[in-house]
Design an enzyme around this catalytic site. Structure first.
Site, short mmCIF file in Angstrom:
data_model
loop_
_atom_site.label_atom_id
_atom_site.label_comp_id
_atom_site.label_asym_id
_atom_site.label_seq_id
_atom_site.Cartn_x
_atom_site.Cartn_y
_atom_site.Cartn_z
N CYS A 152 0.81 -1.28 0.05
CA CYS A 152 -0.01 0.06 0.11
C CYS A 152 0.79 1.31 0.07
O CYS A 152 1.41 1.53 0.91
CB CYS A 152 -1.02 -0.15 1.26
N CYS A 160 0.07 3.92 2.61
CA CYS A 160 0.45 3.34 3.77
C CYS A 160 1.88 3.49 4.18
O CYS A 160 2.15 4.01 5.18
CB CYS A 160 0.25 1.83 4.18
#
Length: 109
Positions: free
Chosen positions: A33, A36
């Site tokens: 991600c 993230c």
């Protein structure tokens, strides 16, 4: 990962988060991600800034699907602040440090 950030699992969630004496910021993330990874340094800074007032943990949603499922997490990164075993604040997406700080300050005072 910073020294005071704990990697939690479905198995350790209850002990590390729900039974914690301190409020807990849980960073739900995954290695693939991009957003993230973008907020990871901010989460690390916050773990240092609030070292004595807030516990910071990370939960890899790919390896630990039960907890994210229980809390209805559909998008990552999602940051949830727990206090006394309950959800106090929730932020989804890569947001500014100031937004996360404001949420933390509501909980830790």
């Amino acid at each position: 990962m910073a020294g005071n950030i704990i990697e939690i699992t479905d198995g350790s969630f209850e002990q590390e988060v729900l039974q914690s004496d301190l409020p807990v910021l849980v960073d739900f993330w995954a290695p693939w991600c991009g957003p993230c990874r973008a907020i990871a340094p901010v989460v690390e800074e916050l773990s240092a800034d609030y070292a004595s007032k807030l516990k910071v943990v990370k939960c890899n949603v790919d390896d630990n699907p039960k907890v994210p499922g229980k809390y209805g997490i559909r998008a990552i990164p999602t940051l949830i602040i727990f206090k006394g075993g309950n959800v106090s604040e929730q932020i989804t997406g890569a947001v500014a440090k100031s937004q996360i700080t404001a949420a933390i300050n509501k909980v830790v005072g």
